[in-house]
Design a protein around this motif. Sequence first.
Motif, PDB file in Angstrom:
ATOM      1  N   GLN A   1      39.388  39.770  31.323  1.00  0.00           N
ATOM      2  CA  GLN A   1      39.262  40.547  32.807  1.00  0.00           C
ATOM      3  C   GLN A   1      38.783  39.651  33.882  1.00  0.00           C
ATOM      4  OE1 GLN A   1      38.956  44.779  34.028  1.00  0.00           O
ATOM      5  NE2 GLN A   1      36.753  44.218  34.508  1.00  0.00           N
TER       6      GLN A   1
ATOM      7  N   SER B   1      41.839  37.445  36.017  1.00  0.00           N
ATOM      8  CA  SER B   1      42.189  37.872  34.841  1.00  0.00           C
ATOM      9  C   SER B   1      43.317  37.091  34.079  1.00  0.00           C
ATOM     10  CB  SER B   1      42.613  39.467  34.578  1.00  0.00           C
ATOM     11  OG  SER B   1      41.546  40.006  35.510  1.00  0.00           O
TER      12      SER B   1
ATOM     13  N   HIS C   1      39.209  40.139  40.396  1.00  0.00           N
ATOM     14  CA  HIS C   1      39.494  39.793  39.189  1.00  0.00           C
ATOM     15  C   HIS C   1      40.407  38.736  38.928  1.00  0.00           C
ATOM     16  CE1 HIS C   1      36.912  43.224  37.807  1.00  0.00           C
ATOM     17  NE2 HIS C   1      37.703  43.818  38.604  1.00  0.00           N
TER      18      HIS C   1
END
Length: 462
Positions: free
Chosen positions: A394, A376, A374
């Motif tokens: 995210q 994020s 991810h």
Amino acid sequence: MLIHELAHYGARESGERTLTDPVLHHTKRAVLDWLAALYPGTRMSPGVELVRAHADETGVGFARLPGFGTTTFPATAAWINGSVSHTVEFDDIFRDGVYHPGCPVVSAALAAADTRDADGLAFMTAIVVGYEISTRLAAAIQPAHYRYFHTTGTVGSIGAAAAVAALYAPGDQTVMQHAIATAATFAAGLQQAFRSDAMTKALHAGHAAAVGIRAGTAAAAGVTGVADILEGEAGFAAALGGSLNLPVVTAGLGVDYNITRITQKNHGCCGHTFASIDAVLALQQEHGIRPDDIASIHVATYQTAINVTGNADPLTAFEGKFSLPYVVAHALRHGSVRLDAFDTERLTDTDTRALMKKISLTADEALTAAFPRHRSSRVTIVMNSGQTHEHYAQDRKGDPECPLDDDELNDKYDELVTPVLGAQAAAALKSQVWMLEALQVRQLSLSCRLADAEHNKNFILK
């Protein structure tokens, strides 16, 4: 040995050419997105300089230089097209591998397909083989590899070689193995190349594409490479990351296709900034935030994003693309981060610079631990009134969880390609890509407008 499994897959895929409709559709998306990144790059450095540097190699061979109105030898075409398509930072991403597969793989595959007069299905199959082998290797060597190395230059060499072997010797496991093995020892690209202003970062993709042509061509002619180059004690993984997560490489190979999970960029800058841009734009849309009413902006993201894009005072277009404070401020002031974001007047705008000074960056442990799966960011905006707004992104717009749909991808292509080709030619090429399996690759209308061809002829000869 790992290379045997990869070569077996590549040979089977290229020999059978039985890709499913969803995989073929995503491959067309990859080609269209590569063209969208390529054409604007033909109008700026280092593409202009590279074509001029290789002027004595143009006008020969069958490998085309789209946007430059000429042809050249396949390795030279891969070198130039790979570099050009990585220039404007709109090229695709395989997130788990911290890797841009399109620039090396498609560039090498196009040069090889042009040279061998391949059909569209063979071209697309070769791209899939290059993507599948290289994306798995990229993911298996992270995150240690990305500390010092640029995956597009390193693993990209292997993906490009696999694609070329698939075109030059479809179904031949021996050629596939030796192409991969030879490319692996030429894998290169250092992170330092994009931590200051220079043209070298784009050249990593071009080098990888050219390595792919040379390794694939040599293997098809009988040149051999060492079988344990990937996991040997002094091999690719040991030197460039320490180890390979072998299950990541082989899991789902030939069944579960990574090319269906590629990120297409929605912003014209470094992908490590995207979640932060998405977050501030979401907050602005939700709350009607005016930049002049902002007291401070705090960005919490993963450590690599700060390492690569933490430049608080970018002075050039290249530095601006790798400045998280700049692109966040620009997004808030202009609503997007497209090619014009890096014009001189935008980079030096006093209001944008003032807003940048209100931005602070922090590496968040949890977000760092989630990288690269991810990318994020958590953005908090404090208003002059004392009101606070927060948004957590995210994943990024364009990631597999929130992909650009076909219409959005077409719009991106139109925005980036039409100014170079003109509306009619750009639309014709786009239509061809969506029916690529029915064409010979040489039928693709890659040439620029006549006026641009004359322009390019002039600067090539300078």
